[in-house]
Design a protein around this motif. Structure first.
Motif, PDB file in Angstrom:
ATOM      1  N   VAL A 109       0.847  -1.192   0.000  1.00 46.54           N
ATOM      2  CA  VAL A 109       0.000   0.000   0.000  1.00 46.54           C
ATOM      3  C   VAL A 109       0.880   1.238   0.000  1.00 46.54           C
ATOM      4  O   VAL A 109       2.016   1.236   0.497  1.00 46.54           O
ATOM      5  CB  VAL A 109      -0.951   0.030   1.214  1.00 46.54           C
ATOM      6  N   TRP A 157      -5.222   6.395  -0.307  1.00 45.55           N
ATOM      7  CA  TRP A 157      -4.528   5.111  -0.214  1.00 45.55           C
ATOM      8  C   TRP A 157      -4.731   4.292  -1.492  1.00 45.55           C
ATOM      9  O   TRP A 157      -5.830   4.240  -2.049  1.00 45.55           O
ATOM     10  CB  TRP A 157      -5.042   4.299   0.974  1.00 45.55           C
ATOM     11  N   LEU A 181      -3.625   0.385  -3.249  1.00 42.67           N
ATOM     12  CA  LEU A 181      -3.108  -0.971  -3.075  1.00 42.67           C
ATOM     13  C   LEU A 181      -2.563  -1.448  -4.415  1.00 42.67           C
ATOM     14  O   LEU A 181      -3.273  -1.419  -5.423  1.00 42.67           O
ATOM     15  CB  LEU A 181      -4.221  -1.898  -2.584  1.00 42.67           C
ATOM     16  N   ASP A 209     -10.147  -5.969   3.224  1.00 45.07           N
ATOM     17  CA  ASP A 209      -9.464  -4.971   4.042  1.00 45.07           C
ATOM     18  C   ASP A 209     -10.263  -4.759   5.317  1.00 45.07           C
ATOM     19  O   ASP A 209     -11.498  -4.839   5.320  1.00 45.07           O
ATOM     20  CB  ASP A 209      -9.323  -3.661   3.274  1.00 45.07           C
TER      21      ASP A 209
END
Length: 867
Positions: free
Chosen positions: A790, A797, A799, A814
């Protein structure tokens, strides 16, 4: 005799049997259109529950009764929820009691009281006098009243079940799914009355607004209703014509100005008085921009405003488009053309965005409809077993570019056998349908108007003679009203209809459950030659792990609440989880019961995956070049309760695996793969947009999910709205058994991966990707060796997922975030960068650090990432 009974007898009806509409004062004509000027009756609304029939008039209400605050417009269920007396898992049976609403307000003189929706056996009392009774939830009613300074308005909603027990009538068939079948005698929603389909949440209360119109108001905007319609000029179709009619409760102004605006472009015109209470006018918009479904263009809208003196009145947002039925010169064909272009309609049926409250607000509908658009859908259907949405729903569909297939609220019943009852029904239906059509004329999203749901199918399946399948309600009354008020939409008499059987897939409109409830192989999606599936592909779709955990549904075997949330057909010995398990066994070659009790987490993961796989295969078949199908709407968009329901979005608003799969196979620029047996694989490349596209098609055949056994590349120049079909064999200069149909020795590959990139972007995010697996078994592929990390970029954010070998149905769990993309395939050496979204809204600076696991169904163990 009670005052209530005396008032009914004075109106020429039997005591205890309310007429559809009864007034005790003269009733002015109901102005059509939508309220755009302020006129709602505000105040401190309160509600009270009493025993059925215990209180006949407001005077009999106990002076010390515990009245509770009530939202109006709203329902008894919404009021109970606000009071902390509502339990979604065990809703109380609201049709067994009477419910009273009360509001006090000041005012004197003549007024018009308008009730836009009372569910369902309702009485309206003003200052102790009964002024209105109705048993029609879907119609607006109004009555002239005289105020007395200090006024009290009471609304009483009588218990429906005791009243229904006294209803009798001749019928040719009784639907099994609706309880009680006597609901045919009253105009109310079937939501809450379909065991196994919908929670028993009953619609009771003033679910739409209460208005008090003052003909002497000094406010020029007070109580104004706007009726707006559009058309394209008949000579060349480039100019748009807008017609605006404003209805005033008092005398209309002599004239006014009005405009239509799109961006900074404005066209002005004049409104002139055409009646004592009416202003009207037309505007020509030169070279009007068209409204399109978002998959095929921009949903362009024009703002319509009226200027009365110094005040501006927003009347509507309108769009210009044409909708035509396309029969393609072939018996049984049915498709839609929007602005002359044939459209593949894909989407879902909507149930209720707020089942307890039936709320009509932008907030209530927007998140569900944004999810529909986000999945690549361009149409939603409002089924006849549900309820008419409010203005907010259609406004949102207009803005998002979502076409609406609108059933009228007639479903399953025999509406024509009893001549006496049929006369009253036809009057009620004419009022209901006419009012709805006049109030929704401004909305370009409304493309299909359908008489109702499964009335013909029900008659045929229950064994009635062929001559009884058709009904005048759908063949005469409703189409006549549609032709009068909304000739710009396509009319369908019933869903399903046409064919030797009304539900025959290869003719007209069908509800297709061959793949699904009838457990047909996937090849049936082609064999059935489906034309247009207004319903299809119902499965018990498993929500994500977080939703199950939050609602205590982590044990699919042992918790009875699990099965209580699985949909089923009335009287059937199976449910839709059994249907999902059938395909789990057939496609993935596992034993579902054994897997469920030995490895429940694996069972849930494969259950999510197999639905995604079925959705992908069937929609690939129906969207392919040469398909007979012109539309398919999944049953349904959203769950009404947390659990493995029909929804492709769960009750918490979180997309399920089916949503992600449909999103991947519903893009305007799309690549698809179909198994053509001894003809190998066909590659279908689709460009639905109005722009030419140059794309790079890459085809890779992988052995052990990693080594390239064969590959090819081809650049394609696609014209606007063009699709093409390519035989995969033509892309290679040697024989290759793509589908392992010839079986000369062991298979040379286990994955075929087709990828579409934009011109000059071969290393970036693909426009579309399709996968073919010669062996679908759950254990057929080598482990992928996933990796994840990440990063935070500008407060967001992300990934990043990579894999050594082909990863099948990658999915992310998550602990705090939702992935923007999930349930996808990832080729060897590829990476995917996915945005992580926090549901509560904090950015990366204040929210938690993402952490979780990345799974694939061919992975032995997940890859972890984050904290």
């Amino acid at each position: 005799m009670s005052a209530r009974d005396a008032a009914q007898l004075a109106q020429g009806q039997s005591a205890g049997t309310p007429a559809a509409t009864t007034t005790t004062a003269s009733c002015p004509a109901i102005a059509p259109g939508v309220a755009v000027g302020p006129c709602e009756l505000a105040g401190d609304w309160r509600w009270l529950e009493t025993l059925a029939g215990a209180v006949q008039t407001p005077a009999e209400l106990a002076p010390d009764a515990a009245w509770l605050p009530a939202p109006v417009p709203g329902t008894v269920a919404a009021a109970m929820r606000a009071a902390g007396r509502w339990d979604d898992s065990a809703p109380p049976p609201l049709h067994r009691h009477d419910y009273w609403y009360r509001v006090r307000f000041a005012g004197s003189g003549a007024r018009t009281l308008r009730c836009n929706g009372l569910a369902t056996l309702a009485e309206v009392w003003l200052n102790g006098v009964l002024v209105l009774t109705t048993r029609h939830m879907f119609a607006a009613h109004q009555v002239a009243v005289q105020l007395a300074g200090d006024n009290t308005l009471h609304l009483c909603f009588r218990a429906l079940h005791p009243w229904l027990r006294g209803q009798r009538g001749q019928v040719r068939w009784k639907p099994r799914m609706i309880v009680p079948p006597a609901l045919r005698a009253v105009r109310t929603t079937l939501l809450g009355h379909m065991p196994g389909w919908c929670p028993p949440v009953h619609a009771v209360g003033p679910w739409r607004s209460i208005e008090l119109l003052d003909p002497a108001s000094a406010d020029p905007l007070h109580g104004v209703r706007a009726e707006v319609s559009t058309q394209l000029d008949g000579t060349d179709g480039t100019d748009g014509i807008i017609t605006l009619t404003l209805h005033f409760p008092g005398p209309a102004p002599a004239q006014a100005r009005w405009l239509a605006a799109q961006g900074d472009d404005e066209v002005w015109g004049s409104l002139a008085r055409t009646g004592t209470h009416v202003l009207a006018g037309t505007l020509r918009v030169p070279h009007a921009r068209r409204w399109w479904p978002h998959t095929h263009g921009d949903p362009v809208l024009y703002r319509v405003e009226a200027h009365l003196g110094t005040q501006a009145l927003h009347c509507a947002q309108v769009g210009f488009r044409t909708v035509e039925e396309d029969r393609d010169g072939e018996p049984g064909a049915f498709a839609l053309r929007i602005n002359g272009e044939r459209i593949f309609c894909r989407g879902a049926c909507v149930s209720s965005h707020d089942l307890p409250g039936l709320a009509d607000s932008d907030e209530a509908v927007a998140r569900w409809l944004r999810l529909a658009r986000g999945a690549g859908m361009n149409m939603v259907r409002v089924s006849g077993v549900t309820c008419y949405p409010g203005e907010a729903f259609y406004r949102c569909c207009d803005a998002l570019g979502l076409m609406v297939w609108q059933d009228f609220m007639f479903a399953n019943f025999d509406y024509g056998a009893d001549p006496h009852a049929a006369r009253g029904l036809m009057d009620d239906a004419a009022r209901e349908v006419g009012q709805w059509l006049q109030s929704t004329r401004a909305h370009p999203a409304i493309a299909v108007l359908c008489g109702g749901s499964e009335a013909e199918q029900q008659a045929a399946m229950l064994g009635t003679p062929r001559g009884d399948w058709r009904q005048p309600l759908f063949d005469e009354l409703i189409p006549g009203l549609v032709a009068r008020h909304r000739a710009d939409a396509v009319y369908v008499r019933n869903s399903p209809s046409e064919g030797a059987w009304p539900f025959q897939p290869d003719t007209g409109i069908t509800h297709y459950y061959g793949v699904g409830a009838y457990q047909r192989p996937l090849a049936d999606a082609r064999l059935a030659r489906v034309r247009f599936a207004a319903e299809c592909l119902a499965f018990a779709n498993v929500p994500c792990a977080r939703t199950l955990r939050e609602h205590g549904l982590t044990q699919p075997l042992h918790d009875p609440r699990w099965k209580a949330r699985v949909p089923r057909d009335a009287g059937a010995a199976w449910d839709f989880e059994d249907i999902r398990d059938f395909y789990l066994r057939a496609l993935y070659q596992v034993d579902p019961p054994r897997l469920r009790y030995e490895r429940p987490a694996r069972y849930l993961a494969l259950s999510r995956a197999v639905v995604a796989e079925v959705m992908t295969d069937v929609f690939s078949e129906w969207r392919r070049v040469g398909s007979t199908c012109a539309g398919a709407l999944v049953w349904q968009l959203q769950d009404l309760l947390p659990g493995a329901g029909w929804g492709i979005v769960d009750a918490c608003g979180r997309p399920k695996s089916a949503w992600h799969a449909l999103r991947a196979v519903s893009q305007p620029v799309q690549v698809l793969l179909t198994d053509e047996g001894l003809n190998g694989l066909h590659v279908h490349v689709i460009n639905e947009t109005a722009q030419p596209r140059t794309v790079l098609l890459t085809l890779r055949c992988l052995r052990d999910g990693e080594a390239v056994a064969a590959q090819a590349r081809q650049e394609l120049a696609l014209r606007p709205r063009e699709s093409c079909r390519i035989a995969a064999a033509a892309m290679l200069d040697h024989f290759f058994d793509f589908t392992y149909a010839y079986r000369f020795g062991p298979p040379a590959h286990d994955v075929v991966l087709a990828t579409l990139h934009a011109e000059g972007d071969s290393g970036g995010v693909p426009l579309s990707q399709a996968v073919y697996l010669p062996d679908r078994g759950a254990g057929a592929l080598a482990a992928p060796e996933l990796q994840g990390s990440v990063e935070c970029v500008q407060g967001q954010w992300w990934l990043r997922i990579g894999t050594r070998r082909f990863a099948r149905w990658v999915h992310i769990e998550d602990h705090a975030y939702l992935p923007e993309q999930d349930w996808f395939h990832l080729g060897p050496g590829e990476t995917r960068r996915i945005r992580l979204m926090h549901e509560s809204g904090p950015d990366a600076a204040t929210g938690p650090i993402p952490s979780g696991e990345i799974y694939a169904i061919n992975a032995e163990r997940p890859a972890s990432y984050g904290a």
